[in-house]
Scaffold this active site. Structure first.
Site, PDB file in Angstrom:
ATOM      1  N   LYS A  47       0.792  -1.232   0.000  1.00 26.74           N
ATOM      2  CA  LYS A  47       0.000   0.000   0.000  1.00 26.74           C
ATOM      3  C   LYS A  47       0.823   1.281   0.000  1.00 26.74           C
ATOM      4  O   LYS A  47       0.270   2.353  -0.213  1.00 26.74           O
ATOM      5  CB  LYS A  47      -0.997   0.005   1.171  1.00 26.74           C
ATOM      6  CG  LYS A  47      -2.004  -1.103   1.141  1.00 26.74           C
ATOM      7  CD  LYS A  47      -2.804  -1.233  -0.154  1.00 26.74           C
ATOM      8  CE  LYS A  47      -3.733  -0.084  -0.433  1.00 26.74           C
ATOM      9  NZ  LYS A  47      -4.862  -0.470  -1.323  1.00 26.74           N
TER      10      LYS A  47
HETATM   11  N1  PMP Z   1      -2.997  -7.536   1.266  1.00 26.08           N
HETATM   12  C1  PMP Z   1      -2.947  -6.652   2.279  1.00 26.08           C
HETATM   13  C2  PMP Z   1      -2.298  -7.088   3.567  1.00 26.08           C
HETATM   14  C3  PMP Z   1      -3.484  -5.370   2.136  1.00 26.08           C
HETATM   15  O1  PMP Z   1      -3.432  -4.493   3.154  1.00 26.08           O
HETATM   16  C4  PMP Z   1      -4.110  -5.017   0.911  1.00 26.08           C
HETATM   17  C5  PMP Z   1      -4.695  -3.646   0.763  1.00 26.08           C
HETATM   18  N2  PMP Z   1      -6.054  -3.520   1.049  1.00 26.08           N
HETATM   19  C6  PMP Z   1      -4.170  -5.973  -0.107  1.00 26.08           C
HETATM   20  C7  PMP Z   1      -3.589  -7.216   0.098  1.00 26.08           C
HETATM   21  C8  PMP Z   1      -4.919  -5.738  -1.404  1.00 26.08           C
HETATM   22  O2  PMP Z   1      -4.458  -4.693  -2.200  1.00 26.08           O
HETATM   23  P1  PMP Z   1      -5.433  -3.804  -3.065  1.00 26.08           P
HETATM   24  O3  PMP Z   1      -6.103  -2.818  -2.140  1.00 26.08           O
HETATM   25  O4  PMP Z   1      -4.549  -3.158  -4.052  1.00 26.08           O
HETATM   26  O5  PMP Z   1      -6.469  -4.678  -3.720  1.00 26.08           O
END
Ligand code: PMP
Length: 336
Positions: A47
């Site tokens: 993130k």
């Molecule tokens: N894994 C973790 C630990 C996250 O914090 C996030 C972010 N929400 C994601 C995966 C997924 O990423 P995205 O928001 O880009 O779909």
């Protein structure tokens, strides 16, 4: 490009993460499975990229001005990424989160200098939900912007421009498949779009945890969830702005138990301590790899995301009592 040239500031430490060949996953799939080491970002998660992308976009549009405040409703990695980037660029951070979140998360955000606003947990349809509260606070605060990571497509744009481009370069233009789970959907949509721009034959697969509605959406066209998951940061119930038009070719649904098996193997056999979304992603990558091999592609190369560090989950995933309280298998070495 990955480089050893000194970076000119800490912002330049975001991205350009290593890609690692995952030994056990490759063996299980019968082809090469690679992990993009997003835990190596300064905030220890994928993130940081979205935080930087959203902030740079708001600067470019003139919405965010020097000394301004970035407001977001998030309990997790996005807040950590925003707080670090905001510190580096001279902005303030205000994070709205439900008051039932873990103490570690609150302590981490406070330690980084974010202003925390705690609200009681409630339904999304309630105007006091933390997401709506964060939008309202952004409106009411002079010089503030609302990051809006779910629907602000500056999130997926940064993955098109950086994550996808890096994966392509790191594998010298030969990628056959990519998969990961979706929280906001910024990573899957952005990397998917970026890779398809370069080669439309790259297979993009959504890996969905239980309790999320996207698997059935891509499989049958209907948003419908089944089961539950303790994975944090993933599991989406709607088509967010970032997911609109995502080029998903196929989909897998992965249980927490299967994801945990990969978390265990990645730690025990390969020396990487990761969160559950990484384990679920690796399980999805093995499924995609097997599918490609079954279609005659023994030389397939599949990439997934190692999203965040396991050090963020010491009181949960890596705690025997917590695992047992959720009815999940306990890693053998925790029981000693
Ligand atoms: N894994 C973790 C630990 C996250 O914090 C996030 C972010 N929400 C994601 C995966 C997924 O990423 P995205 O928001 O880009 O779909």
């Amino acid at each position: 490009m990955i480089t050893n040239i000194p970076r000119k500031d800490a912002i330049e430490l975001i991205g350009n993460t290593p890609l690692v060949l995952l030994q056990a996953a490759s063996e299980a799939a019968g082809c090469e499975i690679y992990g993009k080491c997003e835990f190596a970002n300064p905030g220890a998660s994928v993130k940081d990229r979205a935080a930087l992308g959203i902030i740079r976009d708001a600067e470019a549009s003139g919405e965010l001005t020097p000394g301004g405040t970035i407001v977001e409703g998030t309990a997790g990695n996005t807040g950590i990424g925003i707080a670090l980037v905001a510190n580096a660029l001279g902005y303030k951070t205000m994070i709205v989160m439900p008051d039932n979140q873990s103490k570690e998360k609150m302590d981490t955000l406070r330690a980084l200098g974010a202003e925390l606003v705690l609200v009681p947990p409630t339904k999304f349809s309630d105007c006091n939900h933390f997401v709506h509260t964060s939008r309202r606070l952004a409106d009411e605060t002079v010089g503030a912007i609302w990051a809006n990571q779910f629907d602000n497509t500056a999130n997926r744009k940064v993955h098109i421009e950086t994550t996808a481009a890096e994966i392509w370069d790191q594998l010298e233009g030969r990628v056959d498949g990519f998969t990961c789970a979706a929280g906001t959907g910024g990573t899957i949509a952005g990397v998917g779009l970026g890779l398809k721009e370069r080669d439309e034959n790259v297979q993009i697969a959504l890996t969905d945890p239980h309790g999320a509605a996207l698997y059935s959406y891509y499989a049958e066209g209907e948003l419908k969830s089944e089961g539950t998951s303790v994975a944090e940061g993933i599991g989406q119930g709607r088509i967010t702005g970032n997911l609109e038009g995502a080029p998903i070719d196929t989909q897998f649904r992965i249980s927490d138990e299967e994801g945990l098996q990969w978390v265990e193997r990645l730690l025990r056999e390969e020396g990487m301590c990761l969160g559950l979304s990484s384990g679920i992603n690796v399980a999805g990558a093995v499924a995609l790899g097997k599918q490609l091999v079954a279609n005659g592609r023994e030389d397939a190369r599949v990439v997934t995301i190692l999203c965040d560090t396991g050090f963020r989950y010491l009181s949960t995933l890596y705690n025997a009592e917590w695992l047992a309280s959720k009815g999940l298998p306990v890693f053998g070495w925790l029981e000693r």
